[in-house]
Design an enzyme around this catalytic site. Structure first.
Site, PDB file in Angstrom:
ATOM      1  N   CYS A 116       0.809  -1.222   0.000  1.00  0.00           N
ATOM      2  CA  CYS A 116       0.000   0.000   0.000  1.00  0.00           C
ATOM      3  C   CYS A 116       0.846   1.277   0.000  1.00  0.00           C
ATOM      4  O   CYS A 116       0.337   2.356  -0.283  1.00  0.00           O
ATOM      5  CB  CYS A 116      -0.933   0.004   1.200  1.00  0.00           C
ATOM      6  SG  CYS A 116      -1.961  -1.461   1.262  1.00  0.00           S
ATOM      7  N   HIS A 256      -3.493   6.964   2.088  1.00  0.00           N
ATOM      8  CA  HIS A 256      -3.837   5.655   1.546  1.00  0.00           C
ATOM      9  C   HIS A 256      -5.266   5.352   1.991  1.00  0.00           C
ATOM     10  O   HIS A 256      -5.603   5.479   3.161  1.00  0.00           O
ATOM     11  CB  HIS A 256      -2.858   4.612   2.092  1.00  0.00           C
ATOM     12  CG  HIS A 256      -3.291   3.212   1.853  1.00  0.00           C
ATOM     13  ND1 HIS A 256      -3.785   2.793   0.632  1.00  0.00           N
ATOM     14  CD2 HIS A 256      -3.327   2.131   2.666  1.00  0.00           C
ATOM     15  CE1 HIS A 256      -4.109   1.516   0.717  1.00  0.00           C
ATOM     16  NE2 HIS A 256      -3.843   1.092   1.932  1.00  0.00           N
ATOM     17  N   ASN A 286     -10.075  -0.557  -0.748  1.00  0.00           N
ATOM     18  CA  ASN A 286      -8.619  -0.365  -0.641  1.00  0.00           C
ATOM     19  C   ASN A 286      -7.978  -0.933  -1.911  1.00  0.00           C
ATOM     20  O   ASN A 286      -8.082  -2.134  -2.168  1.00  0.00           O
ATOM     21  CB  ASN A 286      -8.150  -1.107   0.621  1.00  0.00           C
ATOM     22  CG  ASN A 286      -6.654  -1.032   0.843  1.00  0.00           C
ATOM     23  OD1 ASN A 286      -5.890  -0.708  -0.067  1.00  0.00           O
ATOM     24  ND2 ASN A 286      -6.240  -1.362   2.053  1.00  0.00           N
TER      25      ASN A 286
HETATM   26  N1  ACO Z   1     -18.673  -9.512   7.538  1.00  0.00           N
HETATM   27  C1  ACO Z   1     -19.167  -9.897   8.722  1.00  0.00           C
HETATM   28  N2  ACO Z   1     -18.385 -10.254   9.754  1.00  0.00           N
HETATM   29  C2  ACO Z   1     -17.051 -10.199   9.563  1.00  0.00           C
HETATM   30  C3  ACO Z   1     -16.489  -9.805   8.350  1.00  0.00           C
HETATM   31  C4  ACO Z   1     -17.350  -9.461   7.320  1.00  0.00           C
HETATM   32  N3  ACO Z   1     -16.907  -9.071   6.101  1.00  0.00           N
HETATM   33  N4  ACO Z   1     -15.159  -9.849   8.458  1.00  0.00           N
HETATM   34  C5  ACO Z   1     -14.903 -10.249   9.706  1.00  0.00           C
HETATM   35  N5  ACO Z   1     -16.039 -10.477  10.370  1.00  0.00           N
HETATM   36  C6  ACO Z   1     -16.201 -10.949  11.723  1.00  0.00           C
HETATM   37  C7  ACO Z   1     -14.998 -11.740  12.191  1.00  0.00           C
HETATM   38  O1  ACO Z   1     -15.095 -13.075  11.759  1.00  0.00           O
HETATM   39  C8  ACO Z   1     -15.125 -11.619  13.665  1.00  0.00           C
HETATM   40  O2  ACO Z   1     -16.090 -12.547  14.102  1.00  0.00           O
HETATM   41  P1  ACO Z   1     -15.872 -13.398  15.454  1.00  0.00           P
HETATM   42  O3  ACO Z   1     -15.792 -12.359  16.528  1.00  0.00           O
HETATM   43  O4  ACO Z   1     -17.075 -14.251  15.503  1.00  0.00           O
HETATM   44  O5  ACO Z   1     -14.588 -14.131  15.259  1.00  0.00           O
HETATM   45  C9  ACO Z   1     -15.712 -10.245  13.844  1.00  0.00           C
HETATM   46  O6  ACO Z   1     -16.277  -9.860  12.595  1.00  0.00           O
HETATM   47  C10 ACO Z   1     -14.704  -9.207  14.209  1.00  0.00           C
HETATM   48  O7  ACO Z   1     -15.463  -8.122  14.550  1.00  0.00           O
HETATM   49  P2  ACO Z   1     -14.809  -6.831  15.110  1.00  0.00           P
HETATM   50  O8  ACO Z   1     -13.798  -7.148  16.161  1.00  0.00           O
HETATM   51  O9  ACO Z   1     -15.905  -5.905  15.507  1.00  0.00           O
HETATM   52  O10 ACO Z   1     -14.112  -6.313  13.811  1.00  0.00           O
HETATM   53  P3  ACO Z   1     -13.259  -5.038  13.737  1.00  0.00           P
HETATM   54  O11 ACO Z   1     -13.979  -3.918  14.362  1.00  0.00           O
HETATM   55  O12 ACO Z   1     -11.867  -5.344  14.182  1.00  0.00           O
HETATM   56  O13 ACO Z   1     -13.258  -4.815  12.185  1.00  0.00           O
HETATM   57  C11 ACO Z   1     -11.780  -4.947  10.336  1.00  0.00           C
HETATM   58  C12 ACO Z   1     -12.596  -5.728  11.345  1.00  0.00           C
HETATM   59  C13 ACO Z   1     -12.708  -4.107   9.476  1.00  0.00           C
HETATM   60  C14 ACO Z   1     -11.028  -5.909   9.454  1.00  0.00           C
HETATM   61  C15 ACO Z   1     -10.823  -4.039  11.142  1.00  0.00           C
HETATM   62  O14 ACO Z   1     -10.028  -4.794  11.999  1.00  0.00           O
HETATM   63  C16 ACO Z   1      -9.951  -3.239  10.229  1.00  0.00           C
HETATM   64  O15 ACO Z   1     -10.407  -2.285   9.654  1.00  0.00           O
HETATM   65  N6  ACO Z   1      -8.683  -3.612  10.123  1.00  0.00           N
HETATM   66  C17 ACO Z   1      -7.796  -3.011   9.184  1.00  0.00           C
HETATM   67  C18 ACO Z   1      -7.852  -3.860   7.984  1.00  0.00           C
HETATM   68  C19 ACO Z   1      -7.531  -3.094   6.759  1.00  0.00           C
HETATM   69  O16 ACO Z   1      -8.043  -2.044   6.498  1.00  0.00           O
HETATM   70  N7  ACO Z   1      -6.687  -3.695   6.011  1.00  0.00           N
HETATM   71  C20 ACO Z   1      -6.318  -3.114   4.792  1.00  0.00           C
HETATM   72  C21 ACO Z   1      -5.095  -3.715   4.329  1.00  0.00           C
HETATM   73  S1  ACO Z   1      -3.756  -3.151   5.112  1.00  0.00           S
HETATM   74  C22 ACO Z   1      -3.378  -1.701   4.571  1.00  0.00           C
HETATM   75  O17 ACO Z   1      -3.789  -1.300   3.536  1.00  0.00           O
HETATM   76  C23 ACO Z   1      -2.565  -0.956   5.499  1.00  0.00           C
END
Ligand code: ACO
Length: 329
Positions: A116, A256, A286
């Site tokens: 990224c 980003h 993204n």
């Molecule tokens: N739909 C529904 N549920 C989901 C999904 C989805 N698409 N994806 C994950 N879940 C579930 C998980 O399985 C988990 O369930 P569990 O608790 O039963 O195991 C639960 O949601 C997790 O929920 P939260 O803890 O509330 O999720 P969080 O608030 O941490 O959000 C997210 C998850 C969006 C991935 C967050 O951690 C995030 O934004 N992380 C950054 C990821 C990112 O942007 N990456 C980009 C690439 S890296 C870069 O570019 C720098």
């Protein structure tokens, strides 16, 4: 001794594929919901490349727009740098195919692999080569077809990413009179393959029937760790710019496009209004190395790049790597 001269952005371009994959479409593929995706990420839809497109095809379309904007021909280019983690193939460099398809027969080319942060790092390579006097016209592309390395059985990742490309042409500032490069940074904390990577296909896990069976050729991500990392470094990069130049100088932050919630959380920590930030994540998700140059071109079209003010581009991603560039528009 080599000359050091001011460098500017002569032209900007972007391209996104026509096919739209909405959150509602994803509801039919994995166990997710529009509400969950919008609330956690701000993403409503993303673009997906057509079956006959490769990463270089996306890059070429953005590059053509950037060249037109710069008012130069492909033959005038001396160097092409493509930032991507989803190149046409592991080698040769995707930049070589871009150069061939553009008709840039006088240019050299290579790829930058920094996920990224790729466009931000590649822009610093380009600007420094122009500043030194070694090159006069350098094209930087950020292009990705992430949909080809996403596991559409993994709801943790497949909802977050999309395909697209952006491009910028760098020349001496005297030749273009806009977007003067002021500086930037490149940082990393290595050893983070477990947080965000495409595990197979390299020397660690060569592609094999087994790696495919284990789905190791798809992207893997530990979302919570990425979230904390991204908020921390984004906030620090922007604070450093404000400390150096003062808030009065700040025009637009083009980060980003990682996740709306990450961007909002970081801006809240800094104590700055979201009015400073240009976001298009709701439309494209993204797009890794393509996200900053796509947003930059769209911010330009929207009139968000204010003459005389700073345009700051912080980026962060796999590695973990991060960095930023600062231009005065
Ligand atoms: N739909 C529904 N549920 C989901 C999904 C989805 N698409 N994806 C994950 N879940 C579930 C998980 O399985 C988990 O369930 P569990 O608790 O039963 O195991 C639960 O949601 C997790 O929920 P939260 O803890 O509330 O999720 P969080 O608030 O941490 O959000 C997210 C998850 C969006 C991935 C967050 O951690 C995030 O934004 N992380 C950054 C990821 C990112 O942007 N990456 C980009 C690439 S890296 C870069 O570019 C720098």
């Amino acid at each position: 001794m080599a000359e050091v001269r001011p460098v500017g952005i002569a032209g900007l371009g972007r391209y996104v594929p026509d096919r739209i994959l909405t959150n509602q479409d994803l509801e039919k593929i994995v166990d997710t919901s529009d509400e969950w995706i919008v609330q956690r990420t701000g993403i409503r839809e993303r673009r997906i490349a057509a079956d006959d497109q490769v990463t270089s095809s996306l890059a070429v379309l953005a590059a053509q727009q950037a060249l037109e904007h710069a008012g130069i021909t492909a033959e005038e280019l001396q160097l092409i740098i493509c930032a991507t983690v989803t190149g046409d193939q592991p080698f040769p460099a995707t930049a070589c195919r871009i150069g061939c398809d553009l008709g840039a027969k006088n240019a050299g080319g290579f790829d930058v692999s920094a996920a990224c942060v790729g466009f931000v790092h590649a822009s610093q390579v380009a600007t420094n080569l122009v500043a030194s006097g070694a090159y006069d016209r350098v094209l930087v592309c950020g292009a990705e077809i992430l949909s080809r390395i996403l596991d559409y059985e993994d709801r943790n990742t497949c909802v977050l990413f999309g395909d697209g490309s952006g491009a910028a042409v760098f020349t001496p500032h005297d030749d273009c009179q806009q977007g003067e490069y002021l500086g930037g940074s490149m940082s990393m904390e290595g050893g983070a393959e477990g947080i965000l990577s495409q595990p197979a296909g390299g020397s660690r896990h060569p592609a094999s029937a087994d790696s495919v069976a284990q789905r190791l050729h798809f992207m893997k991500m530990g979302g919570t760790r990425v979230f904390r990392f991204a908020v921390r470094v984004f906030a620090k990069l922007v604070r450093d710019v404000i400390d150096q130049y003062g808030i009065d100088q700040l025009g637009c932050i083009i980060p980003h496009q990682v996740n709306q919630r990450i961007i909002e959380t970081a801006m809240e920590q800094i104590g700055l209004s979201m009015d400073y930030v240009f976001c298009n994540i709701h439309r494209y998700g993204n797009t890794s190395a393509a996200s900053v140059p796509i947003a930059l071109r769209e911010a330009y079209e929207a009139g968000r790049l204010e003459k005389g003010k700073l345009v700051v581009m912080p980026a962060f991603g796999a590695g973990m790597s991060w960095g930023h560039t600062i231009f005065r528009w």
